[in-house]
Enzyme design. Structure first.
Site, short mmCIF file in Angstrom:
data_model
loop_
_atom_site.label_atom_id
_atom_site.label_comp_id
_atom_site.label_asym_id
_atom_site.label_seq_id
_atom_site.Cartn_x
_atom_site.Cartn_y
_atom_site.Cartn_z
N HIS A 32 0.80 -1.22 0.00
CA HIS A 32 0.00 0.00 0.00
C HIS A 32 0.83 1.28 0.00
O HIS A 32 0.33 2.32 -0.36
CB HIS A 32 -1.02 0.03 1.15
CG HIS A 32 -1.90 -1.16 1.16
ND1 HIS A 32 -2.85 -1.39 0.19
CD2 HIS A 32 -1.97 -2.21 2.01
CE1 HIS A 32 -3.47 -2.52 0.45
NE2 HIS A 32 -2.96 -3.05 1.55
N ASN A 88 13.66 4.75 16.82
CA ASN A 88 14.41 4.63 18.07
C ASN A 88 13.68 5.40 19.16
O ASN A 88 12.64 6.01 18.92
CB ASN A 88 15.85 5.11 17.89
CG ASN A 88 15.94 6.50 17.31
OD1 ASN A 88 15.01 7.28 17.38
ND2 ASN A 88 17.06 6.82 16.71
N SER A 105 -0.64 -3.61 9.17
CA SER A 105 -0.72 -2.15 9.13
C SER A 105 -0.67 -1.57 10.54
O SER A 105 -1.05 -2.23 11.51
CB SER A 105 -2.00 -1.71 8.42
OG SER A 105 -3.12 -2.21 9.09
N ALA A 137 -1.61 -6.40 12.92
CA ALA A 137 -1.94 -4.99 12.76
C ALA A 137 -2.12 -4.30 14.11
O ALA A 137 -2.68 -4.86 15.04
CB ALA A 137 -3.22 -4.85 11.94
#
Length: 171
Positions: free
Chosen positions: A73, A99, A121, A139
């Site tokens: 995507h 980080n 996602s 996700a």
């Protein structure tokens, strides 16, 4: 020439993923050679403006990314430049690998992602975290601790819900 198209097959049917990864592979040599970086400066500026600003994919050219990287995507991806990504990984949209800024202003190390890792996602992997080979992260998961090989992890904070058999991973 094969270096530039090493992600082509992995992104079959994904024009945006193919385009971003070709542009990334063209920019990558500038991160290992200072002279090339100077010569390549106009291209690096184009890469930054086009890929980061217009396509909203923050994938610095100095990031180490293994071959066969699939960009699912291709939207809202943020990868810290010190992150290391293995071979045949699949990242979906809205993923962040970064980080941690400590109280003293210093930063932690960046994530190290193994081979054959699939991220759902909205996954956030934060800090000096090691993700093993053949790992799937669901996700919306937030990963702040290492995940060993052959696991499925989900949640916030991410926890391992299943250990995969090595044979099942290859199937």
């Amino acid at each position: 020439m094969s270096y530039i198209f090493q992600d082509w097959k992995a992104n079959k049917g994904n024009l945006k993923g193919r385009m971003v990864m070709v542009l990334f592979r063209l920019a990558r040599p500038a991160s290992v050679n200072k002279l090339l970086r100077v010569i390549w400066l106009p291209y690096l500026a184009f890469y930054k403006v086009f890929v980061e600003w217009f396509l909203c994919i923050e994938l610095p050219h100095w990031t180490q990314v293994g071959e066969g990287f699939y960009l699912g995507h291709g939207q809202a991806l943020v990868v810290n430049g010190c992150t290391v990504i293995g071979k045949n990984c699949f990242f979906r949209h809205s993923t962040t690998l970064g980080n941690v800024r400590r109280a003293d202003g210093s930063y932690s190390g960046s994530p190290i992602i193994g081979d054959n890792v699939e991220l759902g996602s909205n996954v956030c992997i934060i800090g000096e975290v090691k993700i093993g080979n053949n790992v799937r992260i669901g996700a919306g998961s937030v990963v702040v601790k290492d995940i060993p090989d052959n696991c499925i992890a989900v949640g916030n904070p991410a926890r391992i819900i299943r250990q995969l058999e090595p044979e099942a991973v290859l199937a």
